[in-house]
Design a protein around this motif. Structure first.
Motif, PDB file in Angstrom:
ATOM      1  N   SER A  19       0.826  -1.200   0.000  1.00 14.03           N
ATOM      2  CA  SER A  19       0.000   0.000   0.000  1.00 14.03           C
ATOM      3  C   SER A  19       0.865   1.257   0.000  1.00 14.03           C
ATOM      4  O   SER A  19       0.600   2.213  -0.739  1.00 14.03           O
ATOM      5  CB  SER A  19      -0.916  -0.020   1.229  1.00 14.03           C
ATOM      6  N   LYS A  23       1.348   4.362  -2.926  1.00 15.80           N
ATOM      7  CA  LYS A  23       1.215   5.794  -2.639  1.00 15.80           C
ATOM      8  C   LYS A  23       2.469   6.565  -3.054  1.00 15.80           C
ATOM      9  O   LYS A  23       2.382   7.636  -3.644  1.00 15.80           O
ATOM     10  CB  LYS A  23       0.909   5.998  -1.157  1.00 15.80           C
ATOM     11  N   LYS A  26       2.777   6.721  -6.735  1.00 16.54           N
ATOM     12  CA  LYS A  26       1.582   7.393  -7.284  1.00 16.54           C
ATOM     13  C   LYS A  26       0.907   6.563  -8.380  1.00 16.54           C
ATOM     14  O   LYS A  26       0.640   7.062  -9.477  1.00 16.54           O
ATOM     15  CB  LYS A  26       1.937   8.781  -7.794  1.00 16.54           C
ATOM     16  N   VAL A  30      -4.425   4.047  -7.075  1.00 15.85           N
ATOM     17  CA  VAL A  30      -4.303   4.586  -5.716  1.00 15.85           C
ATOM     18  C   VAL A  30      -4.676   6.060  -5.712  1.00 15.85           C
ATOM     19  O   VAL A  30      -5.428   6.521  -4.846  1.00 15.85           O
ATOM     20  CB  VAL A  30      -2.872   4.373  -5.174  1.00 15.85           C
ATOM     21  N   LEU A  34      -7.864   7.556  -3.591  1.00 17.19           N
ATOM     22  CA  LEU A  34      -7.669   8.498  -2.489  1.00 17.19           C
ATOM     23  C   LEU A  34      -8.190   9.897  -2.802  1.00 17.19           C
ATOM     24  O   LEU A  34      -8.688  10.581  -1.904  1.00 17.19           O
ATOM     25  CB  LEU A  34      -6.200   8.538  -2.078  1.00 17.19           C
ATOM     26  N   ILE A  44      -0.784  12.476  -0.816  1.00 17.13           N
ATOM     27  CA  ILE A  44      -0.934  11.020  -0.847  1.00 17.13           C
ATOM     28  C   ILE A  44       0.364  10.296  -0.464  1.00 17.13           C
ATOM     29  O   ILE A  44       0.329   9.362   0.341  1.00 17.13           O
ATOM     30  CB  ILE A  44      -1.495  10.547  -2.205  1.00 17.13           C
ATOM     31  N   PRO A  45       1.539  10.698  -0.967  1.00 22.40           N
ATOM     32  CA  PRO A  45       2.761   9.996  -0.556  1.00 22.40           C
ATOM     33  C   PRO A  45       3.019  10.056   0.958  1.00 22.40           C
ATOM     34  O   PRO A  45       3.633   9.160   1.520  1.00 22.40           O
ATOM     35  CB  PRO A  45       3.869  10.710  -1.333  1.00 22.40           C
ATOM     36  N   ALA A  48       2.114   7.104   3.179  1.00 19.40           N
ATOM     37  CA  ALA A  48       2.995   5.932   3.206  1.00 19.40           C
ATOM     38  C   ALA A  48       3.843   5.901   4.477  1.00 19.40           C
ATOM     39  O   ALA A  48       4.306   4.838   4.883  1.00 19.40           O
ATOM     40  CB  ALA A  48       3.897   5.926   1.973  1.00 19.40           C
TER      41      ALA A  48
END
Length: 115
Positions: A19, A23, A26, A30, A34, A44-45, A48
């Protein structure tokens, strides 16, 4: 019982790292998933980080159980929030988050039971 703890830990660590990788890299699916729940694409990163920390904590918890308990609790909180974010916007694509939540609960129960 430790074998069950080990199996659940390996499955959960694999899921968390997979998962997190989605992230960080990218991946399109995903990003879509999101952004549909309201996470800005540039953030988003960052999601992680707790996933990776949880994975490391679970592995450490195999050697010192309190770390595993703390990591499992953090993972549970993370995925309760993830599932709630999907439910809040009526997005039905929350099965992966729910699965990792269930594994997190199992990891917590097993880690407590085998210390």
């Amino acid at each position: 019982m430790f074998i069950a703890t080990l199996i659940v830990t390996v499955l959960l660590v694999g899921g968390l790292l997979g998962s997190a990788a989605g992230k960080v890299t990218k991946q399109a699916a995903v990003l879509t998933n999101l952004t549909n729940v309201g996470v800005p694409e540039k953030r988003i990163p960052l999601l992680a980080i707790p996933e990776t920390a949880g994975a490391l904590g679970l592995v450490g918890g195999l050697f010192w159980w309190p770390i595993g308990v703390a990591a499992a609790i953090g993972i549970i909180v993370y995925f309760v929030l993830a599932v709630s974010a999907h439910v809040r916007v009526k997005d039905k694509n929350f099965a992966p988050a729910l699965f990792l939540l269930v594994l997190g609960i199992a990891a917590l129960i097993l880690r407590i039971a085998t210390h």
